[in-house]
Design a protein around this motif. Structure first.
Motif, short mmCIF file in Angstrom:
data_model
loop_
_atom_site.label_atom_id
_atom_site.label_comp_id
_atom_site.label_asym_id
_atom_site.label_seq_id
_atom_site.Cartn_x
_atom_site.Cartn_y
_atom_site.Cartn_z
N PRO A 1 0.84 -1.20 0.00
CA PRO A 1 0.00 0.00 0.00
C PRO A 1 0.88 1.26 0.00
CG PRO A 1 -0.73 -1.57 1.66
CD PRO A 1 0.58 -2.06 1.17
N SER A 2 0.72 2.10 -1.02
CA SER A 2 1.60 3.25 -1.20
C SER A 2 0.80 4.49 -1.55
CB SER A 2 2.62 2.96 -2.32
OG SER A 2 3.35 1.78 -2.06
N ILE A 3 1.34 5.63 -1.16
CA ILE A 3 0.68 6.90 -1.46
C ILE A 3 1.76 7.93 -1.75
CG2 ILE A 3 0.56 7.64 0.97
CD1 ILE A 3 -2.27 8.77 0.24
N ALA A 4 1.51 8.78 -2.75
CA ALA A 4 2.50 9.78 -3.17
C ALA A 4 1.81 11.10 -3.47
CB ALA A 4 3.25 9.29 -4.41
N ARG A 5 2.42 12.17 -3.00
CA ARG A 5 1.91 13.50 -3.36
C ARG A 5 2.48 13.89 -4.71
NH1 ARG A 5 2.75 19.08 -2.97
NH2 ARG A 5 4.90 18.85 -2.22
N LEU A 6 1.62 14.39 -5.59
CA LEU A 6 2.02 14.73 -6.96
C LEU A 6 2.19 16.24 -7.07
CD1 LEU A 6 -0.42 12.33 -8.86
CD2 LEU A 6 1.83 11.84 -7.86
N ALA A 7 3.42 16.69 -6.90
CA ALA A 7 3.69 18.13 -6.86
C ALA A 7 3.53 18.78 -8.23
CB ALA A 7 5.10 18.37 -6.33
N SER A 8 3.47 17.98 -9.29
CA SER A 8 3.42 18.54 -10.63
C SER A 8 2.01 18.88 -11.10
CB SER A 8 4.04 17.54 -11.62
OG SER A 8 3.33 16.31 -11.59
N LYS A 9 1.02 18.79 -10.22
CA LYS A 9 -0.37 18.98 -10.63
C LYS A 9 -0.93 20.34 -10.20
CE LYS A 9 -0.30 14.87 -12.31
NZ LYS A 9 -0.27 14.66 -13.77
N SER A 10 -1.80 20.88 -11.04
CA SER A 10 -2.57 22.09 -10.72
C SER A 10 -4.05 21.73 -10.74
CB SER A 10 -2.27 23.21 -11.72
OG SER A 10 -0.96 23.68 -11.58
N VAL A 11 -4.87 22.62 -10.16
CA VAL A 11 -6.30 22.34 -10.04
C VAL A 11 -7.09 23.60 -10.39
CG1 VAL A 11 -8.16 21.50 -8.55
CG2 VAL A 11 -5.82 20.68 -8.18
N LEU A 12 -8.10 23.45 -11.22
CA LEU A 12 -9.04 24.52 -11.53
C LEU A 12 -10.43 24.14 -11.04
CD1 LEU A 12 -8.16 25.50 -15.23
CD2 LEU A 12 -7.28 26.50 -13.12
N SER A 13 -11.17 25.12 -10.59
CA SER A 13 -12.57 24.92 -10.19
C SER A 13 -13.48 25.43 -11.30
CB SER A 13 -12.86 25.66 -8.89
OG SER A 13 -14.25 25.68 -8.62
N VAL A 14 -14.47 24.62 -11.66
CA VAL A 14 -15.48 25.02 -12.64
C VAL A 14 -16.84 24.85 -11.98
CG1 VAL A 14 -16.48 24.61 -14.92
CG2 VAL A 14 -14.02 24.28 -14.56
N SER A 15 -17.54 25.95 -11.78
CA SER A 15 -18.84 25.91 -11.11
C SER A 15 -19.83 26.77 -11.88
CB SER A 15 -18.70 26.40 -9.67
OG SER A 15 -18.23 27.74 -9.64
N GLY A 16 -21.08 26.73 -11.44
CA GLY A 16 -22.13 27.50 -12.11
C GLY A 16 -23.23 26.60 -12.62
N SER A 17 -24.39 27.18 -12.87
CA SER A 17 -25.55 26.38 -13.27
C SER A 17 -25.36 25.69 -14.61
CB SER A 17 -26.80 27.27 -13.32
OG SER A 17 -26.63 28.32 -14.27
N GLN A 18 -24.49 26.23 -15.47
CA GLN A 18 -24.27 25.62 -16.79
C GLN A 18 -22.91 24.93 -16.90
OE1 GLN A 18 -25.05 29.07 -19.34
NE2 GLN A 18 -27.07 28.23 -19.80
N ALA A 19 -22.29 24.63 -15.76
CA ALA A 19 -20.98 23.97 -15.79
C ALA A 19 -21.02 22.63 -16.51
CB ALA A 19 -20.45 23.81 -14.37
N PRO A 20 -22.03 21.75 -16.28
CA PRO A 20 -22.04 20.47 -17.01
C PRO A 20 -22.11 20.64 -18.52
CG PRO A 20 -23.53 20.38 -15.13
CD PRO A 20 -23.11 21.82 -15.28
N GLU A 21 -23.01 21.54 -18.98
CA GLU A 21 -23.13 21.77 -20.42
C GLU A 21 -21.83 22.37 -20.99
OE1 GLU A 21 -27.22 22.09 -18.56
OE2 GLU A 21 -25.20 22.80 -18.11
N PHE A 22 -21.21 23.25 -20.22
CA PHE A 22 -19.97 23.88 -20.66
C PHE A 22 -18.88 22.83 -20.86
CE2 PHE A 22 -15.84 25.64 -19.18
CZ PHE A 22 -15.60 26.52 -20.22
#
Length: 360
Positions: free
Chosen positions: A18-39
């Motif tokens: 069992p292993s776990i690693a933090r991935l420092a090379s990743k970024s994250v964006l948030s996409v929200s709003g009533s039309q986010a799924p369609e977008f």
């Protein structure tokens, strides 16, 4: 082709518990709003589930070449309404910044996009004893073009990528484990009973499983999704409505031919390539090095056409984009696959088909 015996240096680093690693090379964006799924449905290569659930996908350019491969996590905004978190490789590349690219597509859609990389850390976790408990039997759809799609069980019964927020079952290949997002600076709950390993251990984990990821393996503005195994890994829906890059992708599925695939490879010096115990390779090689096919018996046939590319690699193993005809030629003993390093030394490349690779 069965996987080869790995070099001792790889076996020492490769985590089998069992292993776990933090991935420092990743970024994250948030996409929200009533039309986010369609977008998102209109720009990503996979279909967006009717309810907010996690999945794996890609963003293509208008010519059908990959800009980003990404995980889409389910989330909610401050009002408790459904939202999405997009995790992607943050290293600079030939692709436009993802935040700028998404904002370009918003137009009048009721969508809010923001960079939340300073709020979340990305982690990968895998447990060879526990992961098979949720890993369901896979069926496959095979197209005449060579495209391959996973046929998941009825998604109304169980969503294949999981149903928790900030958590994804990594279904790109059997044995990959799962991905999760946690608040910046926090440790996942699994960290208490998993061995925390360096990111290089995760990179070796995905390499030996044959999983390409990020701009080194899936070259922005150059890589085609099917050559990069995105179809097999569940990132492409060939039946959904229009999205950016759909026309060429669907045309290839119905009328084209998939001539290349990314496979794991063993890198060996010419002196040790016939040994049953591969020698350690101390150096890592530049990505994008040309891999040339060479006839084992000179003059025994026409000169092989085309070449491959070495991608992510470390400690004598790597991923390579190869013409499938060259792989079959090497399997049959007709060809060798070789490349020259910067110092002029020649190296042999031995690809193998991962154990999970779909068989028709």
């Amino acid at each position: 082709m069965a996987p080869p015996r790995l070099p001792p240096a790889v076996r020492r680093i490769l985590s089998t518990g069992p292993s776990i690693a933090r991935l420092a090379s990743k970024s994250v964006l948030s996409v929200s709003g009533s039309q986010a799924p369609e977008f998102l449905h209109g720009i990503l290569s996979s279909a967006i589930p009717t309810s907010t659930r996690p999945f794996y996908s890609a963003l293509l350019n208008a010519q059908g070449r990959v800009l980003y491969d990404l995980f889409v996590f389910s989330d909610h905004n401050i009002n408790g309404r459904p939202a999405y978190l997009l995790e992607f490789n943050s290293h600079s590349s030939e692709a436009p910044p993802l935040l700028d690219l998404l904002k370009r597509y918003v137009l009048r859609a009721k969508v809010k996009i923001r960079d939340v990389s300073q709020e979340y850390d990305s982690w990968a976790a895998w447990d060879p004893t526990k992961d098979p408990e949720w890993e369901s039997q896979r069926d496959w759809h095979f197209a005449e073009s060579g495209a391959i799609e996973p046929a998941w069980p009825d998604p109304t019964e169980e969503w294949p990528w999981g149903s928790q927020e900030h958590f994804i079952r990594d279904r790109r290949a059997i044995g990959m484990g799962h991905r999760l997002l946690v608040k910046k600076g926090s440790r996942p709950a699994q960290a208490s009973h998993y061995d925390q390993v360096a990111q290089i251990a995760y990179n070796l984990h995905r390499i030996v499983h044959g999983v390409p990821e990020g701009h080194i393996d899936i070259s922005p503005n150059n890589a085609f999704p099917l050559d990069s195994n995105l179809d097999i890994m569940g990132a492409v829906d060939f039946r959904k409505g229009c999205y950016v890059g759909q026309e060429l992708t669907v045309r290839t599925y119905h009328k084209g031919v998939v001539r290349k695939r990314i496979l794991p490879v063993l890198i060996q010096s010419f002196e040790s390539r016939s040994s049953s115990e591969p020698a350690d390779v101390d150096e890592s090689f530049e990505s994008d090095i040309d891999i040339q096919p060479s006839l084992v018996v000179k003059g025994s046939g026409p000169r092989p056409r085309g070449s491959g590319k070495l991608l992510s690699n470390s400690h004598g193993v790597g991923l390579a984009l190869l013409r499938t005809e060259h792989v079959y030629g090497r399997d049959a003993g007709h060809l060798e696959l070789v490349f020259a390093s910067e110092n002029g030394a020649s190296w042999a490349v031995a690809p193998w088909w991962p154990e999970w690779w779909p068989q028709q």
